[in-house]
Design a protein around this motif. Structure first.
Motif, mmCIF file in Angstrom:
data_model
loop_
_atom_site.group_PDB
_atom_site.id
_atom_site.type_symbol
_atom_site.label_atom_id
_atom_site.label_comp_id
_atom_site.label_asym_id
_atom_site.label_seq_id
_atom_site.Cartn_x
_atom_site.Cartn_y
_atom_site.Cartn_z
ATOM 1 N N GLY A 14 -6.913 2.076 -3.665
ATOM 2 C CA GLY A 14 -5.916 2.956 -4.285
ATOM 3 C C GLY A 14 -4.876 2.159 -5.035
ATOM 4 N N LEU A 19 1.928 2.294 -4.737
ATOM 5 C CA LEU A 19 2.119 1.358 -3.625
ATOM 6 C C LEU A 19 0.998 0.334 -3.546
ATOM 7 C CD1 LEU A 19 3.349 3.940 -0.923
ATOM 8 C CD2 LEU A 19 4.690 2.653 -2.606
ATOM 9 N N CYS A 37 -9.108 -1.376 -6.235
ATOM 10 C CA CYS A 37 -10.019 -0.282 -6.585
ATOM 11 C C CYS A 37 -9.275 1.021 -6.764
ATOM 12 C CB CYS A 37 -11.123 -0.133 -5.536
ATOM 13 S SG CYS A 37 -10.684 0.926 -4.152
ATOM 14 N N SER A 38 -9.887 1.902 -7.574
ATOM 15 C CA SER A 38 -9.482 3.312 -7.652
ATOM 16 C C SER A 38 -10.651 4.074 -8.278
ATOM 17 C CB SER A 38 -8.185 3.484 -8.449
ATOM 18 O OG SER A 38 -8.428 3.578 -9.829
ATOM 19 N N ARG A 40 -10.805 5.821 -11.150
ATOM 20 C CA ARG A 40 -10.940 5.937 -12.603
ATOM 21 C C ARG A 40 -10.944 4.572 -13.279
ATOM 22 N NH1 ARG A 40 -6.434 10.420 -13.699
ATOM 23 N NH2 ARG A 40 -5.582 9.687 -11.704
ATOM 24 N N VAL A 69 -12.809 6.176 -2.451
ATOM 25 C CA VAL A 69 -12.854 5.821 -1.025
ATOM 26 C C VAL A 69 -13.310 6.979 -0.135
ATOM 27 C CG1 VAL A 69 -11.194 3.922 -1.198
ATOM 28 C CG2 VAL A 69 -10.382 6.238 -0.635
ATOM 29 N N THR A 70 -13.481 8.152 -0.710
ATOM 30 C CA THR A 70 -14.063 9.249 0.090
ATOM 31 C C THR A 70 -15.589 9.146 0.107
ATOM 32 O OG1 THR A 70 -14.178 10.813 -1.758
ATOM 33 C CG2 THR A 70 -12.142 10.809 -0.464
ATOM 34 N N ASN A 95 -5.864 2.511 1.559
ATOM 35 C CA ASN A 95 -4.873 3.318 0.844
ATOM 36 C C ASN A 95 -5.633 4.267 -0.070
ATOM 37 O OD1 ASN A 95 -2.265 4.046 -0.239
ATOM 38 N ND2 ASN A 95 -2.701 2.759 -2.013
ATOM 39 N N GLY A 98 -2.333 10.909 -2.142
ATOM 40 C CA GLY A 98 -1.839 11.790 -1.077
ATOM 41 C C GLY A 98 -2.415 13.191 -1.237
ATOM 42 N N SER A 148 0.033 4.483 5.608
ATOM 43 C CA SER A 148 0.113 5.799 6.242
ATOM 44 C C SER A 148 1.294 6.546 5.613
ATOM 45 C CB SER A 148 0.249 5.581 7.759
ATOM 46 O OG SER A 148 0.443 6.758 8.453
ATOM 47 N N SER A 149 2.166 7.121 6.407
ATOM 48 C CA SER A 149 3.316 7.831 5.845
ATOM 49 C C SER A 149 4.361 8.040 6.925
ATOM 50 C CB SER A 149 2.894 9.203 5.316
ATOM 51 O OG SER A 149 4.032 9.977 4.990
ATOM 52 N N GLY A 193 8.501 5.708 3.393
ATOM 53 C CA GLY A 193 9.325 6.899 3.208
ATOM 54 C C GLY A 193 9.289 7.235 1.731
ATOM 55 N N TYR A 194 10.271 7.981 1.254
ATOM 56 C CA TYR A 194 10.265 8.408 -0.149
ATOM 57 C C TYR A 194 10.449 7.191 -1.060
ATOM 58 C CZ TYR A 194 10.563 12.967 1.987
ATOM 59 O OH TYR A 194 10.293 14.083 2.746
HETATM 60 N N1 LIG Z 1 5.298 7.303 -2.665
HETATM 61 C C1 LIG Z 1 5.789 7.846 -1.575
HETATM 62 O O1 LIG Z 1 6.949 8.226 -1.517
HETATM 63 C C2 LIG Z 1 4.908 8.016 -0.358
HETATM 64 C C3 LIG Z 1 5.520 8.397 0.850
HETATM 65 C C4 LIG Z 1 4.721 8.559 1.970
HETATM 66 C C5 LIG Z 1 3.365 8.360 1.889
HETATM 67 N N2 LIG Z 1 2.804 7.988 0.710
HETATM 68 C C6 LIG Z 1 1.346 7.816 0.685
HETATM 69 O O2 LIG Z 1 1.001 6.510 0.271
HETATM 70 C C7 LIG Z 1 -0.240 6.552 -0.445
HETATM 71 C C8 LIG Z 1 -0.054 5.888 -1.809
HETATM 72 O O3 LIG Z 1 0.954 6.607 -2.474
HETATM 73 P P1 LIG Z 1 1.453 6.282 -3.959
HETATM 74 O O4 LIG Z 1 2.843 6.823 -4.019
HETATM 75 O O5 LIG Z 1 1.190 4.882 -4.314
HETATM 76 O O6 LIG Z 1 0.487 7.242 -4.789
HETATM 77 P P2 LIG Z 1 0.016 7.149 -6.333
HETATM 78 O O7 LIG Z 1 1.058 6.524 -7.163
HETATM 79 O O8 LIG Z 1 -0.443 8.539 -6.648
HETATM 80 O O9 LIG Z 1 -1.240 6.171 -6.269
HETATM 81 C C9 LIG Z 1 -2.403 6.535 -5.616
HETATM 82 C C10 LIG Z 1 -3.497 5.554 -5.966
HETATM 83 O O10 LIG Z 1 -4.677 5.890 -5.246
HETATM 84 C C11 LIG Z 1 -5.773 6.029 -6.162
HETATM 85 N N3 LIG Z 1 -6.670 7.012 -5.568
HETATM 86 C C12 LIG Z 1 -6.451 8.340 -5.370
HETATM 87 N N4 LIG Z 1 -7.503 8.890 -4.764
HETATM 88 C C13 LIG Z 1 -8.417 7.902 -4.562
HETATM 89 C C14 LIG Z 1 -9.713 7.853 -4.006
HETATM 90 N N5 LIG Z 1 -10.309 8.947 -3.508
HETATM 91 N N6 LIG Z 1 -10.369 6.665 -3.991
HETATM 92 C C15 LIG Z 1 -9.786 5.546 -4.499
HETATM 93 N N7 LIG Z 1 -8.552 5.540 -5.036
HETATM 94 C C16 LIG Z 1 -7.883 6.708 -5.070
HETATM 95 C C17 LIG Z 1 -5.134 6.411 -7.493
HETATM 96 O O11 LIG Z 1 -5.912 6.008 -8.614
HETATM 97 P P3 LIG Z 1 -7.059 6.895 -9.326
HETATM 98 O O12 LIG Z 1 -6.435 8.177 -9.674
HETATM 99 O O13 LIG Z 1 -7.492 6.059 -10.485
HETATM 100 O O14 LIG Z 1 -8.150 7.031 -8.303
HETATM 101 C C18 LIG Z 1 -3.881 5.540 -7.431
HETATM 102 O O15 LIG Z 1 -4.186 4.219 -7.781
HETATM 103 C C19 LIG Z 1 -0.634 8.025 -0.543
HETATM 104 O O16 LIG Z 1 -1.534 8.357 0.483
HETATM 105 C C20 LIG Z 1 0.690 8.742 -0.330
HETATM 106 O O17 LIG Z 1 0.547 10.061 0.163
HETATM 107 C C21 LIG Z 1 3.536 7.795 -0.412
#
Ligand SMILES: NC(=O)c1ccc[n+]([C@@H]2O[C@H](COP(=O)([O-])OP(=O)(O)OC[C@H]3O[C@@H](n4cnc5c(N)ncnc54)[C@H](OP(=O)(O)O)[C@@H]3O)[C@@H](O)[C@H]2O)c1
Length: 268
Positions: A14, A19, A37-38, A40, A69-70, A95, A98, A148-149, A193-194
């Motif tokens: 991710g 993150l 990895c991701s 797209r 990753v699913t 990772n 969300g 996690s979260s 956190g946020y």
């Molecule tokens: N930011 C916050 O405030 C916060 C707080 C608590 C928890 N979290 C959790 O922390 C994690 C990361 O958050 P983030 O804020 O970094 O989110 P983000 O900016 O939306 O980044 C998510 C990343 O995961 C990739 N991704 C999504 N689905 C995927 C899949 N099935 N397989 C592989 N890659 C995948 C996305 O890329 P592609 O679209 O290219 O796949 C992207 O690179 C999430 O689970 C989120 O819920 C975040």
């Protein structure tokens, strides 16, 4: 402090934004070779270019991979390619994105299953599949970090899907830390956190659509919920994650480390 990460190899899931990408950046700056990895292709290649530019790392230090990753098969291919390219694996960061927001009447069984696949089953599968390679590296440092979260410690209304899947991740991580601790592999979770990322913007847009509350008010509420009265940055999160992955954190395992500016209100 020398984190002892120079020359180590990592797989960060991710990681095209947010993150995951921020952790990859820190690891590259510490001298690791990092597979990211991701889902797209365009986004993960853009992330690799950006990471090369900001870290100045060698071209062969960063390996962008398309992997959902699913999908178990995608994970197998991605881990195999990482091991072939780098000759082994020391660090695994699980990772992904969300899950959607919603209250109990909004969420059907299919949505629940998808969320568990995205945040819980993917975590378990990445660990299962990477473990043989981590075992080989254990004498030369091996560590797993699961993103996690804060919702695992302090459930968030309207984020049921996250609350439940993260609770599963915490249980899995604790069990795994006990099982593979004797082999010298550390297992921790990090609970953001946020933190300002694309995910947080989507979350505020979604809550705005559901409740009508203006986006700046939603974000101000999140900031106010922390002791530091602000939203965190990706780099602040990634610094803590990198320490937990490092050789200097070699006696820390089975822990759930919250990086939330003091938003969780429990004492422990
Ligand atoms: N930011 C916050 O405030 C916060 C707080 C608590 C928890 N979290 C959790 O922390 C994690 C990361 O958050 P983030 O804020 O970094 O989110 P983000 O900016 O939306 O980044 C998510 C990343 O995961 C990739 N991704 C999504 N689905 C995927 C899949 N099935 N397989 C592989 N890659 C995948 C996305 O890329 P592609 O679209 O290219 O796949 C992207 O690179 C999430 O689970 C989120 O819920 C975040």
């Amino acid at each position: 402090m020398d984190l002892g990460l120079n020359g180590k190899t990592a797989f960060v899931a991710g990681a095209s934004s947010g993150l995951g990408r921020a952790i990859a950046k820190e690891l590259l700056q510490e001298g690791c070779r990092v597979a990211i990895c991701s889902r797209r292709q365009d986004r993960i290649h853009d992330a690799a270019l950006w990471l090369r530019e900001v870290t100045g790392c060698a071209v062969d230090h960063i390996l962008p991979l398309v992997c959902d990753v699913t999908k178990e098969q995608d994970i197998r291919h991605a881990i195999d390619k990482t091991i072939k390219a780098f000759g082994g694996l020391n660090l695994l960061v699980t990772n992904a994105g969300g899950p959607p927001t919603g209250l109990i009447d909004d969420l059907d069984a299919k949505t629940w299953r998808s969320a568990l696949e995205l945040n819980l089953i993917s975590t378990i599968n990445m660990c299962r599949i990477a473990l043989p390679a981590l075992r080989v590296s254990a004498a030369n440092h091996a560590s797993i970090l699961m993103v996690s979260s804060l919702s695992a410690k302090q459930p968030i209304t309207s984020l049921y899907l996250s609350n439940v899947s993260r609770a599963g991740v915490q249980g899995f991580a604790k069990g795994l830390s006990e099982e593979i601790g004797p082999e010298g592999i550390t297992v921790n979770t990090i609970l953001p956190g946020y933190t300002k990322t694309d995910r947080l913007s989507h979350l505020s847009e979604s809550l705005n659509a559901q409740t009508g509350t203006p986006i700046d008010e939603i974000e101000a509420g999140w900031a106010a919920s922390s002791a530091l009265k602000r939203i965190g940055t990706e780099d602040e999160f990634a610094a803590a994650a990198t320490f937990l992955l490092s050789a200097r954190a070699s006696f820390i395992t089975g822990q759930a480390v919250v990086v939330d500016g003091g938003a969780v209100k429990s004492i422990l």
